[in-house]
Design an enzyme around this catalytic site. Structure first.
Site, PDB file in Angstrom:
ATOM      1  N   ASP A 236       0.849  -1.193   0.010  1.00  0.00           N
ATOM      2  CA  ASP A 236      -0.125  -0.026   0.094  1.00  0.00           C
ATOM      3  C   ASP A 236       0.938   1.182  -0.130  1.00  0.00           C
ATOM      4  O   ASP A 236       1.527   1.409   1.047  1.00  0.00           O
ATOM      5  CB  ASP A 236      -0.996  -0.047   1.282  1.00  0.00           C
ATOM      6  CG  ASP A 236      -2.192   0.908   1.260  1.00  0.00           C
ATOM      7  OD1 ASP A 236      -2.238   1.667   0.233  1.00  0.00           O
ATOM      8  OD2 ASP A 236      -2.814   0.754   1.778  1.00  0.00           O
ATOM      9  N   ASP A 237       0.782   2.051  -1.173  1.00  0.00           N
ATOM     10  CA  ASP A 237       1.526   3.171  -1.263  1.00  0.00           C
ATOM     11  C   ASP A 237       3.351   3.013  -1.328  1.00  0.00           C
ATOM     12  O   ASP A 237       3.879   3.851  -0.814  1.00  0.00           O
ATOM     13  CB  ASP A 237       1.374   4.174  -0.178  1.00  0.00           C
ATOM     14  CG  ASP A 237       0.100   5.016  -0.146  1.00  0.00           C
ATOM     15  OD1 ASP A 237      -0.647   4.355  -1.205  1.00  0.00           O
ATOM     16  OD2 ASP A 237      -0.340   5.799   0.669  1.00  0.00           O
TER      17      ASP A 237
ATOM     18  N   CYS B 132      -5.364   3.955  -4.317  1.00  0.00           N
ATOM     19  CA  CYS B 132      -5.610   2.726  -3.574  1.00  0.00           C
ATOM     20  C   CYS B 132      -6.644   2.150  -3.967  1.00  0.00           C
ATOM     21  O   CYS B 132      -6.789   1.000  -4.469  1.00  0.00           O
ATOM     22  CB  CYS B 132      -5.301   2.748  -2.185  1.00  0.00           C
ATOM     23  SG  CYS B 132      -6.201   4.246  -1.464  1.00  0.00           S
TER      24      CYS B 132
ATOM     25  N   ARG C 126      -7.559  -1.438  -6.029  1.00  0.00           N
ATOM     26  CA  ARG C 126      -8.066  -2.689  -5.505  1.00  0.00           C
ATOM     27  C   ARG C 126      -9.381  -3.207  -6.065  1.00  0.00           C
ATOM     28  O   ARG C 126      -9.291  -4.316  -6.174  1.00  0.00           O
ATOM     29  CB  ARG C 126      -8.031  -2.392  -3.790  1.00  0.00           C
ATOM     30  CG  ARG C 126      -6.976  -2.457  -3.164  1.00  0.00           C
ATOM     31  CD  ARG C 126      -6.917  -1.612  -1.933  1.00  0.00           C
ATOM     32  NE  ARG C 126      -5.595  -1.112  -1.496  1.00  0.00           N
ATOM     33  CZ  ARG C 126      -4.705  -1.888  -1.148  1.00  0.00           C
ATOM     34  NH1 ARG C 126      -4.869  -3.326  -0.598  1.00  0.00           N
ATOM     35  NH2 ARG C 126      -3.363  -1.568  -0.642  1.00  0.00           N
TER      36      ARG C 126
ATOM     37  N   LYS D 138      -6.035  -5.469   3.578  1.00  0.00           N
ATOM     38  CA  LYS D 138      -6.971  -4.246   3.174  1.00  0.00           C
ATOM     39  C   LYS D 138      -7.817  -4.580   2.114  1.00  0.00           C
ATOM     40  O   LYS D 138      -7.563  -5.021   1.113  1.00  0.00           O
ATOM     41  CB  LYS D 138      -6.122  -3.148   2.868  1.00  0.00           C
ATOM     42  CG  LYS D 138      -6.793  -1.888   2.574  1.00  0.00           C
ATOM     43  CD  LYS D 138      -5.913  -0.839   2.176  1.00  0.00           C
ATOM     44  CE  LYS D 138      -6.457   0.514   1.728  1.00  0.00           C
ATOM     45  NZ  LYS D 138      -5.742   1.556   1.434  1.00  0.00           N
TER      46      LYS D 138
ATOM     47  N   HIS E  47     -11.134  -2.260   1.286  1.00  0.00           N
ATOM     48  CA  HIS E  47     -11.557  -0.854   0.598  1.00  0.00           C
ATOM     49  C   HIS E  47     -12.097  -0.996  -0.546  1.00  0.00           C
ATOM     50  O   HIS E  47     -11.643  -0.146  -1.493  1.00  0.00           O
ATOM     51  CB  HIS E  47     -10.067  -0.204   0.650  1.00  0.00           C
ATOM     52  CG  HIS E  47     -10.220   1.402   0.736  1.00  0.00           C
ATOM     53  ND1 HIS E  47      -8.914   1.973   0.482  1.00  0.00           N
ATOM     54  CD2 HIS E  47     -11.127   1.890   0.977  1.00  0.00           C
ATOM     55  CE1 HIS E  47      -9.492   3.491   0.480  1.00  0.00           C
ATOM     56  NE2 HIS E  47     -10.653   3.436   0.974  1.00  0.00           N
TER      57      HIS E  47
ATOM     58  N   HIS F 135       1.405   2.527   3.700  1.00  0.00           N
ATOM     59  CA  HIS F 135       0.574   3.743   3.900  1.00  0.00           C
ATOM     60  C   HIS F 135       0.646   4.389   5.399  1.00  0.00           C
ATOM     61  O   HIS F 135       0.529   3.602   6.424  1.00  0.00           O
ATOM     62  CB  HIS F 135      -1.014   3.130   3.773  1.00  0.00           C
ATOM     63  CG  HIS F 135      -2.030   4.226   3.330  1.00  0.00           C
ATOM     64  ND1 HIS F 135      -2.409   5.081   4.253  1.00  0.00           N
ATOM     65  CD2 HIS F 135      -2.769   4.407   2.156  1.00  0.00           C
ATOM     66  CE1 HIS F 135      -3.490   5.652   3.789  1.00  0.00           C
ATOM     67  NE2 HIS F 135      -3.524   5.565   2.498  1.00  0.00           N
TER      68      HIS F 135
ATOM     69  N   ASP G 118      -0.315  -1.136  -4.796  1.00  0.00           N
ATOM     70  CA  ASP G 118      -1.585  -0.352  -5.468  1.00  0.00           C
ATOM     71  C   ASP G 118      -1.525   1.116  -6.172  1.00  0.00           C
ATOM     72  O   ASP G 118      -1.970   1.380  -6.900  1.00  0.00           O
ATOM     73  CB  ASP G 118      -2.615  -0.227  -4.270  1.00  0.00           C
ATOM     74  CG  ASP G 118      -2.355   0.719  -3.142  1.00  0.00           C
ATOM     75  OD1 ASP G 118      -1.108   0.933  -3.323  1.00  0.00           O
ATOM     76  OD2 ASP G 118      -3.133   0.950  -2.363  1.00  0.00           O
ATOM     77  N   ASN G 119      -0.439   1.807  -5.871  1.00  0.00           N
ATOM     78  CA  ASN G 119      -0.074   2.961  -6.479  1.00  0.00           C
ATOM     79  C   ASN G 119       1.216   3.558  -6.299  1.00  0.00           C
ATOM     80  O   ASN G 119       1.800   2.849  -5.546  1.00  0.00           O
ATOM     81  CB  ASN G 119      -1.195   4.173  -6.162  1.00  0.00           C
ATOM     82  CG  ASN G 119      -1.249   4.165  -4.896  1.00  0.00           C
ATOM     83  OD1 ASN G 119      -2.662   3.954  -4.365  1.00  0.00           O
ATOM     84  ND2 ASN G 119      -0.336   4.494  -3.861  1.00  0.00           N
TER      85      ASN G 119
ATOM     86  N   LYS H 110       1.429   9.176  -6.407  1.00  0.00           N
ATOM     87  CA  LYS H 110      -0.153   8.720  -6.133  1.00  0.00           C
ATOM     88  C   LYS H 110      -0.882   9.811  -6.187  1.00  0.00           C
ATOM     89  O   LYS H 110      -0.747  10.865  -6.109  1.00  0.00           O
ATOM     90  CB  LYS H 110      -0.280   8.304  -4.508  1.00  0.00           C
ATOM     91  CG  LYS H 110      -1.616   7.772  -4.155  1.00  0.00           C
ATOM     92  CD  LYS H 110      -1.612   7.494  -2.667  1.00  0.00           C
ATOM     93  CE  LYS H 110      -2.939   7.270  -2.017  1.00  0.00           C
ATOM     94  NZ  LYS H 110      -2.866   6.824  -0.651  1.00  0.00           N
TER      95      LYS H 110
END
Length: 556
Positions: free
Chosen positions: A45-46, A83, A87, A140, A142, A224, A340-341, A396
């Site tokens: 994540d991130d 994100c 996802r 996660k 989301h 993240h 994710d990014n 991002k």
């Protein structure tokens, strides 16, 4: 000049495709039914493009590095830039607007922006479950809904939205709710470790039925914000970042060239622009040496915590890999890793504190030791995010390379024969679902619950026939008005409300030399394709109000 009149680029693409195909033993889906693989999908994540050791970073990631050494690294693997949309795409194989997740989880009363996964969407977990797989999610979710077990997963542990803390066990959810949970002594709970704990639990459940393969989606919240990590991990990096982001960017790019992640002629982009909370006017990240020593100390600590989070994530991946080895599952488990990014700049070079906002606290002296603990809430800021995304521009939210380029790793010893290969063929997270289904020998359904399904826009990374039939693949992007389209050597990129920029990414992937004025026919052709895609996928019209304070209104 039209795109179709570029034979040299066609040749360049075919060479890249052949390199990808040679990594796999099978030129058709020849692996037998009794050898259906287990599937482990890991998403960070991130995480920035260059944060991992195997992508040029200084952070210690030996377990991910080992997967890269025995697998394939994808150096042009794209995401959606944010994100929640990513996802949704990872789970369904569709572009995010098509399934209602064009922005985040707030309903903007438009089909492409309804804030939750569309009722008619089907997830890869549902398809694999129907195909005989056990299905588990640790991490996660989301996707704007409250129960992943209603979307194909037998078992879930994690967060339904972004993590607000890594220290509070009550922030994490176990579903079905009747399941027993781990009990952690006071002060010993850490979210990333808990995701590892439940991942191991789910693997044990999967082994209860040895005749069935399993699918585990391990979706970490790290790195993240908030920047939270155990003190012993932070101390590993406490002195590493005092040299600043300018030095780190140069060091990373040099290693990336040595590793073959980027071509030797790749130029480092200038320090990126950033847009502070609610501001329309861009500023530029400052030179590290221009900052006072107390600010440098604060920022070095922020990046040390970020690195510690990545390190601890890798350790938990190592726990899972050890379990696979001990149970003789590693050879025939397809493992796919990505982010994710790109790294997150929110919102300025100094980062924020307390909550996502313009708030910033300067920590100095003894206060530095408290950073990253349970009573804090920090972000890393745009200067370090720029370093994490070395050598690309932006972060991002945006559709320049810094926002949409992810590290990609594919590991499957039973089928991958060229271990340690580096592949520069453009691919996208829309390819994850077709890749998993190809490996599992499970067909994408033509109908689901009495409705015709939408064909998948992606293609399997394991299927050579499709790759060779698409010499100049077109990939599309949009988030928050930022947009891009990639085809062959060309990429159009644009900021929200801004004009198209055109780059020849075969020689200028850092997006430094805008060719839009020199190549108007290419711009028109790609723009027409983007407009058609946007209309077909519910991207347009853009929302007039995203209902978020951090985004400045566009001026007419």
């Amino acid at each position: 000049m039209t795109i179709s009149a570029l034979p040299s680029i066609r040749y360049w693409l075919i060479c890249s495709l052949v390199a990808l195909l040679s990594c796999f033993c099978s030129t058709s889906q020849s692996w037998s039914a009794e050898r259906k693989p287990n599937i482990l999908l890991i998403v960070a994540d991130d995480l920035g493009y260059s944060d991992l050791g195997c992508f040029g970073g200084e952070i210690k990631t030996p377990h991910l590095d080992s997967l890269a050494a025995r697998g394939v690294r994808l150096t042009q693997f794209y995401n959606t830039g944010r994100c929640c949309p990513s996802r949704g795409t990872i789970m369904t194989g569709q572009y995010p607007h098509r399934i209602g997740l064009g922005h985040m989880t707030r309903n903007l009363n438009q089909r492409g922006y309804q804030g939750h996964i569309a009722d008619e969407a089907i997830t890869v977990a549902q398809i694999l479950q129907r195909g005989g797989y056990r299905t588990f999610l640790s991490g996660k979710w989301h996707l704007g809904t409250e129960d992943p077990t209603k979307s194909g997963f037998e078992e879930f542990y994690g967060t339904l939205v972004s993590a607000k803390t890594f220290w509070d066990v009550d922030h994490f959810t176990r579903l079905p709710a009747s399941r027993t949970t781990h009990t952690y002594p006071k002060g010993e709970f850490y979210g990333t470790d808990a995701l590892g704990d439940y991942a191991l639990d789910f693997l044990r459940m999967g082994r209860q039925n040895p005749e069935q393969p399993w699918f585990l989606y391990l979706a970490f919240n790290a790195p993240h914000f908030p920047l939270h990590a155990p003190e012993k991990e932070i101390l590993k990096y406490a002195d590493r970042y005092h040299g600043g982001w300018d030095r780190i960017r140069k060091e990373r790019l040099a290693r990336m060239k040595e590793l073959g992640i980027v071509p030797p002629e790749t130029q480092l982009s200038p320090r990126s622009q950033y847009w502070d909370w609610g501001e329309a006017e861009a500023r530029v990240n400052p030179a590290w040496d221009s900052l006072p020593s107390d600010r440098q100390g604060d920022l070095a600590r922020r990046m040390a915590i970020f690195a510690a989070m990545v390190d601890r994530m890798d350790q938990n991946i190592g726990r899972v890999l050890t379990s696979l080895k001990q149970n003789h599952e590693l050879e025939n488990t397809l493992i796919l890793f990505t982010s994710d990014n790109g790294a997150c700049a929110e919102w300025d070079p100094f980062g924020f504190d307390i909550r996502s906002s313009r708030n910033n606290t300067l920590y100095w002296g003894d206060q530095l030791e408290k950073m990253g603990g349970p009573d804090t809430h920090h972000s890393v800021g745009s200067g370090w995010a720029n370093a994490s995304n070395t050598p690309w521009r932006l972060y991002k939210h945006y559709n320049h390379e810094g926002g949409i380029a992810s590290p990609g790793i594919v590991h499957w010893p039973a089928q991958i024969k060229q271990q340690g290969a580096i592949v520069s063929t453009p691919a996208h997270i829309i390819d994850i679902v077709p890749t998993l289904l190809t490996a599992a020998q499970v067909a994408y359904p033509a109908e689901w619950n009495g409705r015709k399904t939408i064909p998948l826009p992606g293609q399997s990374l394991l299927n050579p026939i499709k790759h060779l039939s698409q010499e100049e693949r077109t990939l599309y992007f949009e988030h928050q008005g930022n947009r891009a389209v990639r085809e062959g050597r060309w990429k159009l990129s644009a900021l929200r409300g801004g004009p198209w920029e055109l780059y020849d990414v075969s020689v200028d992937r850092t997006e430094l030399n805008d060719l839009a004025e020199q190549q108007p026919a290419v711009v028109r052709q790609l723009d027409q394709k983007w407009q058609a895609w946007a209309e077909a996928n519910f991207v347009l019209p853009f929302p007039t109000d995203y209902r978020i304070d951090y985004l400045a209104p566009l001026t007419k």
